[in-house]
Scaffold this active site. Structure first.
Site, PDB file in Angstrom:
ATOM      1  N   CYS A 170       0.665  -1.421   0.044  1.00 33.87           N
ATOM      2  CA  CYS A 170       0.018   0.016  -0.036  1.00 33.87           C
ATOM      3  C   CYS A 170       0.771   1.307   0.018  1.00 33.87           C
ATOM      4  O   CYS A 170       0.212   2.387  -0.124  1.00 33.87           O
ATOM      5  CB  CYS A 170      -0.821  -0.071   1.291  1.00 33.87           C
ATOM      6  SG  CYS A 170      -1.901  -1.571   1.280  1.00 33.87           S
ATOM      7  N   HIS A 311      -2.493   8.348   5.578  1.00 37.32           N
ATOM      8  CA  HIS A 311      -2.775   7.128   5.057  1.00 37.32           C
ATOM      9  C   HIS A 311      -4.201   6.711   5.478  1.00 37.32           C
ATOM     10  O   HIS A 311      -4.861   6.380   4.640  1.00 37.32           O
ATOM     11  CB  HIS A 311      -1.809   6.077   5.715  1.00 37.32           C
ATOM     12  CG  HIS A 311      -1.910   4.592   5.052  1.00 37.32           C
ATOM     13  ND1 HIS A 311      -1.504   4.297   3.907  1.00 37.32           N
ATOM     14  CD2 HIS A 311      -2.046   3.461   5.883  1.00 37.32           C
ATOM     15  CE1 HIS A 311      -1.930   3.286   3.784  1.00 37.32           C
ATOM     16  NE2 HIS A 311      -2.059   2.462   4.699  1.00 37.32           N
ATOM     17  N   GLU A 322      -1.557   5.972  13.433  1.00 37.56           N
ATOM     18  CA  GLU A 322      -0.826   7.255  12.334  1.00 37.56           C
ATOM     19  C   GLU A 322      -1.011   8.435  13.265  1.00 37.56           C
ATOM     20  O   GLU A 322      -0.115   9.227  13.253  1.00 37.56           O
ATOM     21  CB  GLU A 322      -1.679   7.082  11.288  1.00 37.56           C
ATOM     22  CG  GLU A 322      -0.976   8.000  10.011  1.00 37.56           C
ATOM     23  CD  GLU A 322      -1.676   8.295   8.870  1.00 37.56           C
ATOM     24  OE1 GLU A 322      -2.967   7.720   8.806  1.00 37.56           O
ATOM     25  OE2 GLU A 322      -1.333   8.831   7.736  1.00 37.56           O
ATOM     26  N   LYS A 343      -9.235   8.440   1.487  1.00 38.29           N
ATOM     27  CA  LYS A 343      -9.761   7.090   1.486  1.00 38.29           C
ATOM     28  C   LYS A 343     -11.251   6.900   1.895  1.00 38.29           C
ATOM     29  O   LYS A 343     -11.986   6.039   1.445  1.00 38.29           O
ATOM     30  CB  LYS A 343      -8.813   6.037   2.367  1.00 38.29           C
ATOM     31  CG  LYS A 343      -7.461   5.900   1.453  1.00 38.29           C
ATOM     32  CD  LYS A 343      -6.765   4.809   2.259  1.00 38.29           C
ATOM     33  CE  LYS A 343      -5.423   4.341   1.753  1.00 38.29           C
ATOM     34  NZ  LYS A 343      -4.373   5.465   2.123  1.00 38.29           N
ATOM     35  N   HIS A 348      -9.409   2.308  -0.312  1.00 42.31           N
ATOM     36  CA  HIS A 348      -8.185   1.928  -0.298  1.00 42.31           C
ATOM     37  C   HIS A 348      -7.575   1.393  -1.622  1.00 42.31           C
ATOM     38  O   HIS A 348      -7.758   0.424  -1.740  1.00 42.31           O
ATOM     39  CB  HIS A 348      -7.600   1.050   1.083  1.00 42.31           C
ATOM     40  CG  HIS A 348      -6.199   0.812   1.179  1.00 42.31           C
ATOM     41  ND1 HIS A 348      -5.144   1.522   0.272  1.00 42.31           N
ATOM     42  CD2 HIS A 348      -5.591   0.391   2.032  1.00 42.31           C
ATOM     43  CE1 HIS A 348      -4.210   1.353   0.809  1.00 42.31           C
ATOM     44  NE2 HIS A 348      -4.121   0.610   1.911  1.00 42.31           N
ATOM     45  N   PHE A 408       1.893  -3.093   4.140  1.00 43.02           N
ATOM     46  CA  PHE A 408       1.955  -4.585   4.492  1.00 43.02           C
ATOM     47  C   PHE A 408       3.463  -4.738   4.633  1.00 43.02           C
ATOM     48  O   PHE A 408       4.287  -4.206   3.553  1.00 43.02           O
ATOM     49  CB  PHE A 408       1.159  -5.868   4.091  1.00 43.02           C
ATOM     50  CG  PHE A 408       0.061  -5.909   4.212  1.00 43.02           C
ATOM     51  CD1 PHE A 408      -0.875  -4.909   5.325  1.00 43.02           C
ATOM     52  CD2 PHE A 408      -1.008  -6.754   4.027  1.00 43.02           C
ATOM     53  CE1 PHE A 408      -2.239  -5.235   5.811  1.00 43.02           C
ATOM     54  CE2 PHE A 408      -2.408  -7.064   4.234  1.00 43.02           C
ATOM     55  CZ  PHE A 408      -2.894  -6.254   5.386  1.00 43.02           C
TER      56      PHE A 408
END
Lengths: 421, 78
Positions: A170, A311, A322, A343, A348, A408
């Site tokens: 991502c 994010h 975050e 998002k 996403h 990830f």
């Protein structure tokens, strides 16, 4: 170090085909998330996604044939189609389509994807099991390979400089833009087309992320409300598909040819969590260090950042980790900066997310507008005195914007874009 | 035109996205119709599918023109 500016933008997202269409819908608080109707979801826990809607063209509907002839479309996976479309828009927007070989040699492509041709792999596996190896298309492998977006874009425009691709889940789109900017800074190229694309909205993709307990499952009946970063009711991310690409250009090169300059890439920072394959470290240290490195590269103090495109995927853990990292860096009120998650509107987009969000950040600078965080109706208790731009877009003069992307594997990237006077 | 010839030409038009008028018997897939080596593999697969024949690799390598394809399929369907 040579300066790098952005001179072209291209977007295909669940909010539509084309940059201006995307941006006006985003500022209008519209959502591109809907019930999946292209495959069977009856046995899947998540039944919604941010889907690119197709049409004959016009009204922001995506028309694949506007970018590639039908016979070419059969040879590529959908993620390549999105990547080529976004790159085509960006290149045309920049006006950089050189005919001379020397300029073509100095123009490269660096477009990535998180997963690549998942639909092609899944369908071809069905085919080999049912009908044997002789029925496998000779285009199967080149249709599924991640670096083939860069391949197709280079062939299309005869860009013969560095040809590369990023795969960092991502964070792909952000790493692609940051790395491509560095290639220009280090004089490996004068112009780079950079970004990311993803098309993992298929049974295998939804089932896989569901198994990892990453997706929202509680809003299948109200898709537009499912992506709700920092809201108390959030329960996972909503998968989206699409592509985002920018044209990056050495500053003097852009000025010399009178190019339209959107913003400068001033900061890029990277880090690794070294913690867990899918979960972020609780202290947000990875994100913290990526942002800090980007600020150092940009030679900016924390209070100079006006806007952060987070994010912010709408997962219970990730959003607050975050926010905690940003607070640690910039203070409990983020030093007055505003932060939002786009998002909330598109979902996403995995490997495309970083590039799409970089473009939204650049447009925020251009138009002095903060895109909203949709569905942020009751912020989690410990959000505190932070402006997360809930529900509605608003005006704000933005000189410097920071965009975060985490993937990830514990990979983190932060980009900083700055207005060019 | 035989049924086989008509079907072969239809497949070529669809797969290579070329004008029907260009798909004459003597047309070479690669030299005249813009195919690359992967396109020709896919074409042979489409012929196999349409006519229910198996075209071994060594035979496929000799199918270079529209006429070659028609002849092979007519022979093997006898």
């Amino acid at each position: 170090m040579r300066r790098v500016v952005i001179t072209g933008l291209g977007l295909v997202t669940p909010l539509g085909d084309g940059v201006e269409h995307n941006w006006s819908r985003l500022l209008n608080s519209e959502s591109g998330i809907k019930a999946i109707d292209s495959f069977d979801v009856s046995d899947l826990p998540a039944k919604i996604a941010g889907v690119v809607e197709e049409g004959e063209g016009g009204g922001g509907l995506f028309n694949p044939s506007a970018y590639l002839e039908p016979k070419e479309q059969r040879k590529i996976d959908r993620f390549i189609l999105f990547g080529v479309a976004a790159a085509d828009q960006a290149v045309r927007d920049s006006g950089w389509m050189p005919e001379d070989e020397e300029s073509q040699d100095r123009t490269g492509v660096l477009i990535g994807s998180g997963i690549g041709g998942l639909t092609s792999i899944s369908e071809t596996e069905d085919l080999i099991r049912e009908r044997g190896p002789r029925r496998i298309s000779p285009f199967f492998i080149p249709a599924a390979l991640i670096n083939l977006i860069s391949g197709h874009v280079s062939i299309r425009f005869r860009f013969r400089g560095p040809n590369h691709a990023v795969v960092t889940a991502c964070a792909t789109g952000a790493h692609a833009i940051g790395d491509a900017a560095r290639l220009i800074m280090l004089d490996d190229a004068d112009v780079m087309v950079a970004g990311g694309a993803e098309a993992a909205v298929c049974r295998l993709g939804i089932a896989g992320f569901s198994a990892a307990r990453a997706l929202s499952t509680g809003f299948n009946d109200a898709p537009e409300t499912a992506s709700r970063p920092w809201d108390d009711g959030r329960d996972g991310f909503v998968m989206g598909e699409g592509g985002g690409c920018v044209v990056l250009e050495e500053y003097e090169h852009a000025k010399r040819r009178g190019a339209k300059i959107y913003a400068e890439v001033t900061g890029y920072g990277m880090s690794g969590d070294a913690h867990h394959i899918t979960a972020p470290a609780a202290d947000g240290n990875g994100g913290f260090r990526a942002m800090k490195a980007a600020l150092k590269r940009a030679n900016l103090a924390t209070d100079q950042i006006d806007y952060i495109n987070a994010h912010g995927t709408s997962t219970p853990l990730g959003d607050m980790i975050e926010l905690g990292a940003v607070k640690r860096l910039m203070g409990d009120d983020l030093g007055g900066a505003s932060m939002s998650s786009t998002k909330s509107a598109v979902g996403h987009l995995l490997g495309a997310a970083g590039a799409v969000e970089a473009i939204y950040s650049v447009l925020a600078i251009r138009d002095s507008m903060l895109p909203p965080t949709l569905n942020l109706e009751s912020p989690s208790e410990n959000v505190g005195p932070v402006d997360l731009v809930p529900l509605k877009a608003k005006e704000r003069k933005i000189k410097h914007a920071l965009s975060n992307s985490f993937g990830f594997g514990g990979t983190n990237a932060s980009l900083i874009f700055s207005a060019v006077d | 035109m035989s049924d086989v010839a008509a079907s072969v030409k239809k497949i070529v038009v669809e797969h290579l996205g070329v004008d029907e008028a260009k798909v004459v018997d003597s047309a070479s897939f690669i030299d005249d119709l813009g195919a690359d080596s992967l396109d020709t593999v896919e074409l042979v697969m489409a012929f196999e599918e349409e006519f229910g024949v198996e075209i071994p690799d060594d035979a496929a390598e000799k199918i270079l023109t529209v006429k070659d394809a028609i002849s092979f399929i007519e022979e093997s369907s006898k």
